[in-house]
Write an enzyme that holds these catalytic residues in place. Structure first.
Site, PDB file in Angstrom:
ATOM      1  N   GLY A 125      10.217  11.479  -1.818  1.00  0.00           N
ATOM      2  CA  GLY A 125      10.815  12.394  -0.845  1.00  0.00           C
ATOM      3  C   GLY A 125      12.272  12.049  -0.534  1.00  0.00           C
ATOM      4  O   GLY A 125      13.049  12.924  -0.156  1.00  0.00           O
TER       5      GLY A 125
ATOM      6  N   GLU B 276       5.769   9.319  -7.262  1.00  0.00           N
ATOM      7  CA  GLU B 276       4.552   9.933  -6.718  1.00  0.00           C
ATOM      8  C   GLU B 276       3.333   9.669  -7.584  1.00  0.00           C
ATOM      9  O   GLU B 276       2.233   9.433  -7.069  1.00  0.00           O
ATOM     10  CB  GLU B 276       4.740  11.456  -6.553  1.00  0.00           C
ATOM     11  CG  GLU B 276       5.562  11.862  -5.351  1.00  0.00           C
ATOM     12  CD  GLU B 276       7.056  11.844  -5.600  1.00  0.00           C
ATOM     13  OE1 GLU B 276       7.494  11.292  -6.628  1.00  0.00           O
ATOM     14  OE2 GLU B 276       7.785  12.366  -4.747  1.00  0.00           O
TER      15      GLU B 276
ATOM     16  N   GLU C 178      14.227  13.541  -3.292  1.00  0.00           N
ATOM     17  CA  GLU C 178      14.159  15.003  -3.087  1.00  0.00           C
ATOM     18  C   GLU C 178      15.134  15.429  -1.981  1.00  0.00           C
ATOM     19  O   GLU C 178      15.783  16.463  -2.088  1.00  0.00           O
ATOM     20  CB  GLU C 178      12.725  15.410  -2.740  1.00  0.00           C
ATOM     21  CG  GLU C 178      11.776  15.254  -3.930  1.00  0.00           C
ATOM     22  CD  GLU C 178      10.324  15.436  -3.557  1.00  0.00           C
ATOM     23  OE1 GLU C 178       9.839  14.681  -2.676  1.00  0.00           O
ATOM     24  OE2 GLU C 178       9.652  16.315  -4.122  1.00  0.00           O
TER      25      GLU C 178
ATOM     26  N   ALA D 278       8.304   9.552   1.253  1.00  0.00           N
ATOM     27  CA  ALA D 278       7.482   9.966   2.378  1.00  0.00           C
ATOM     28  C   ALA D 278       6.793   8.720   2.940  1.00  0.00           C
ATOM     29  O   ALA D 278       6.606   7.735   2.209  1.00  0.00           O
ATOM     30  CB  ALA D 278       6.451  10.978   1.913  1.00  0.00           C
TER      31      ALA D 278
HETATM   32  N1  DAK Z   1       6.279   4.549   3.494  1.00  0.00           N
HETATM   33  C1  DAK Z   1       5.982   3.704   4.505  1.00  0.00           C
HETATM   34  N2  DAK Z   1       6.468   2.447   4.579  1.00  0.00           N
HETATM   35  C2  DAK Z   1       7.259   2.013   3.593  1.00  0.00           C
HETATM   36  C3  DAK Z   1       7.615   2.849   2.506  1.00  0.00           C
HETATM   37  C4  DAK Z   1       7.097   4.170   2.484  1.00  0.00           C
HETATM   38  N3  DAK Z   1       7.408   5.053   1.524  1.00  0.00           N
HETATM   39  N4  DAK Z   1       8.424   2.140   1.678  1.00  0.00           N
HETATM   40  C5  DAK Z   1       8.567   0.918   2.240  1.00  0.00           C
HETATM   41  N5  DAK Z   1       7.874   0.849   3.386  1.00  0.00           N
HETATM   42  C6  DAK Z   1       7.771  -0.298   4.298  1.00  0.00           C
HETATM   43  C7  DAK Z   1       6.873  -1.375   3.695  1.00  0.00           C
HETATM   44  O1  DAK Z   1       5.514  -1.079   3.959  1.00  0.00           O
HETATM   45  C8  DAK Z   1       7.356  -2.602   4.432  1.00  0.00           C
HETATM   46  O2  DAK Z   1       6.822  -2.583   5.742  1.00  0.00           O
HETATM   47  P1  DAK Z   1       6.151  -3.947   6.359  1.00  0.00           P
HETATM   48  O3  DAK Z   1       5.127  -4.383   5.378  1.00  0.00           O
HETATM   49  O4  DAK Z   1       7.314  -4.904   6.469  1.00  0.00           O
HETATM   50  O5  DAK Z   1       5.612  -3.502   7.698  1.00  0.00           O
HETATM   51  C9  DAK Z   1       8.865  -2.333   4.582  1.00  0.00           C
HETATM   52  O6  DAK Z   1       9.038  -0.939   4.431  1.00  0.00           O
HETATM   53  C10 DAK Z   1       9.703  -3.042   3.537  1.00  0.00           C
HETATM   54  O7  DAK Z   1       9.202  -2.710   2.261  1.00  0.00           O
HETATM   55  P2  DAK Z   1       8.815  -3.804   1.150  1.00  0.00           P
HETATM   56  O8  DAK Z   1       8.400  -5.081   1.791  1.00  0.00           O
HETATM   57  O9  DAK Z   1       7.870  -3.174   0.206  1.00  0.00           O
HETATM   58  O10 DAK Z   1      10.229  -4.036   0.464  1.00  0.00           O
HETATM   59  P3  DAK Z   1      10.512  -4.477  -1.038  1.00  0.00           P
HETATM   60  O11 DAK Z   1      11.959  -4.815  -1.119  1.00  0.00           O
HETATM   61  O12 DAK Z   1       9.519  -5.511  -1.492  1.00  0.00           O
HETATM   62  O13 DAK Z   1      10.245  -3.158  -1.914  1.00  0.00           O
HETATM   63  C11 DAK Z   1      10.335  -0.814  -2.394  1.00  0.00           C
HETATM   64  C12 DAK Z   1      11.038  -2.047  -1.730  1.00  0.00           C
HETATM   65  C13 DAK Z   1      11.145   0.431  -2.054  1.00  0.00           C
HETATM   66  C14 DAK Z   1      10.355  -1.010  -3.932  1.00  0.00           C
HETATM   67  C15 DAK Z   1       8.869  -0.722  -1.918  1.00  0.00           C
HETATM   68  O14 DAK Z   1       8.900  -0.746  -0.493  1.00  0.00           O
HETATM   69  C16 DAK Z   1       8.169   0.513  -2.350  1.00  0.00           C
HETATM   70  O15 DAK Z   1       7.747   0.632  -3.486  1.00  0.00           O
HETATM   71  N6  DAK Z   1       8.040   1.445  -1.405  1.00  0.00           N
HETATM   72  C17 DAK Z   1       7.281   2.649  -1.648  1.00  0.00           C
HETATM   73  C18 DAK Z   1       8.039   3.600  -2.519  1.00  0.00           C
HETATM   74  C19 DAK Z   1       7.246   4.849  -2.700  1.00  0.00           C
HETATM   75  O16 DAK Z   1       6.264   4.845  -3.460  1.00  0.00           O
HETATM   76  N7  DAK Z   1       7.565   5.806  -1.901  1.00  0.00           N
HETATM   77  C20 DAK Z   1       6.753   7.014  -1.795  1.00  0.00           C
HETATM   78  C21 DAK Z   1       7.023   7.898  -2.941  1.00  0.00           C
HETATM   79  S1  DAK Z   1       5.911   9.230  -2.869  1.00  0.00           S
HETATM   80  C22 DAK Z   1       4.264  15.503   0.631  1.00  0.00           C
HETATM   81  C23 DAK Z   1       5.594  15.653   0.447  1.00  0.00           C
HETATM   82  C24 DAK Z   1       6.296  14.691  -0.176  1.00  0.00           C
HETATM   83  C25 DAK Z   1       5.677  13.579  -0.647  1.00  0.00           C
HETATM   84  C26 DAK Z   1       4.343  13.453  -0.479  1.00  0.00           C
HETATM   85  C27 DAK Z   1       3.614  14.413   0.149  1.00  0.00           C
HETATM   86  N8  DAK Z   1       3.509  16.466   1.345  1.00  0.00           N
HETATM   87  C28 DAK Z   1       4.167  17.578   1.859  1.00  0.00           C
HETATM   88  C29 DAK Z   1       2.210  16.196   1.796  1.00  0.00           C
HETATM   89  C30 DAK Z   1       6.442  12.565  -1.211  1.00  0.00           C
HETATM   90  C31 DAK Z   1       5.856  11.451  -1.591  1.00  0.00           C
HETATM   91  C32 DAK Z   1       6.648  10.303  -1.875  1.00  0.00           C
HETATM   92  O17 DAK Z   1       7.765  10.155  -1.422  1.00  0.00           O
END
Ligand code: DAK
Length: 260
Positions: free
Chosen positions: A111, A134, A114, A66
């Site tokens: 997400g 998450e 998922e 997400a």
């Molecule tokens: N959201 C927004 N931007 C993201 C992102 C994300 N999930 N993942 C990456 N980006 C963006 C980064 O901010 C960065 O943007 P800039 O800084 O260049 O502007 C760009 O993508 C490149 O990312 P990185 O520079 O971080 O790239 P790396 O190779 O260093 O790392 C990575 C890749 C995938 C390991 C890292 O980006 C990372 O850890 N990303 C976050 C992964 C994550 O935690 N995803 C969220 C999981 S929680 C809900 C329903 C569902 C959910 C929640 C609520 N409701 C109904 C309310 C689900 C939640 C989730 O999915």
């Protein structure tokens, strides 16, 4: 239809949906989920399209979860509403009449995983990495992760992924049954098309009944599930496809199924 955050391409009987926010690693914001909803609704109404390949833009990510920047602003009520809406949209894939295959071309996190799990099948590129991170954000999966993951990989492995927030690579995902196949990145689309074409060659009603039996069976007891199977087994005997399939075998020819 024109979209800003996804791409929809249709060739013959197969639609390819690409989540298209590569600068954000295809993170799912509300606008993207809404476009996905519109695309899936349009495909539901399209009698020609029989299969869906779902992937992410670029080589780095399928969907990195997400959109965290958007999540940060949600109130509890908005979060609950968005969870329900997202589950409804993802449900269009799992319960839709088209067979869907996720082509996991990189990170499939939160997400994103998922979304891949809502598809009927999953093929991962060798470099793909998957997880439910998450808990790292103080969150619980909101798009079906706590429900679909244990159904796919079992309770123990699901809890390990959900509680640790750690990522696994494509090989490990294959070992635990999270993905059906692992291929080189440049083979991903061909592998998806091949897997889908194999399925689309079979009796369409039989394929639909198999999906339905598994889906309903997993939501109930073994005995109830066996009853569902019996009903669908009987229904298959009322189809022309069953006549065609059995006769084609006896006549030593390839069946020509019509989905009737
Ligand atoms: N959201 C927004 N931007 C993201 C992102 C994300 N999930 N993942 C990456 N980006 C963006 C980064 O901010 C960065 O943007 P800039 O800084 O260049 O502007 C760009 O993508 C490149 O990312 P990185 O520079 O971080 O790239 P790396 O190779 O260093 O790392 C990575 C890749 C995938 C390991 C890292 O980006 C990372 O850890 N990303 C976050 C992964 C994550 O935690 N995803 C969220 C999981 S929680 C809900 C329903 C569902 C959910 C929640 C609520 N409701 C109904 C309310 C689900 C939640 C989730 O999915």
């Amino acid at each position: 239809m024109s979209f800003s955050h996804i791409k929809l391409e249709i060739t013959d009987t197969i639609a390819v949906i690409t989540i298209n926010r590569p600068k954000q690693l295809n993170a799912l914001n509300h606008a993207t989920i809404k476009e996905l909803d519109e695309a899936l609704q349009s495909l539901e109404a399209n009698a020609t399209v029989r299969g869906i390949l779902l992937t992410g833009s670029g080589e780095k990510a399928f969907v990195a979860g997400a959109d965290i920047k958007e999540l940060a602003t949600l109130s509890p009520v908005e979060a609950k509403e968005l969870s329900r809406y997202g589950q409804q949209v993802f449900g269009r894939l799992s319960s839709g009449k088209q067979i869907s295959i996720a082509l996991i071309n990189g990170f499939a996190l939160g997400g994103g995983l998922e979304l891949a799990m809502a598809c009927h099948l999953r093929i991962a590129a060798e470099h793909a990495r998957m997880g439910q991170p998450e808990v790292n954000l103080g969150l619980v999966p909101g798009y079906g992760g706590t429900q679909r993951l244990p159904r796919l990989v079992g309770e123990g492995r699901a809890l390990e992924l959900l509680l640790s927030g750690e990522m696994i690579d494509a090989r490990r995902a294959y070992e635990i049954g999270l993905v059906n196949k692992v291929v080189a990145a440049d083979q991903l689309h061909d592998a998806g098309t091949k897997m889908l074409s194999t399925i689309l060659d079979k009796g369409p009603l039989a394929v639909a009944y198999c999906v339905e039996a598994v889906r309903q069976g997993l939501a109930t007891t073994l005995n109830n599930g066996l009853e569902v199977e019996t009903s669908l087994f009987g229904m298959a005997f009322s189809t022309r496809d069953k006549q065609e399939g059995t006769h084609a075998f006896m006549e030593k020819r390839k069946p020509v199924f019509q989905g009737r």
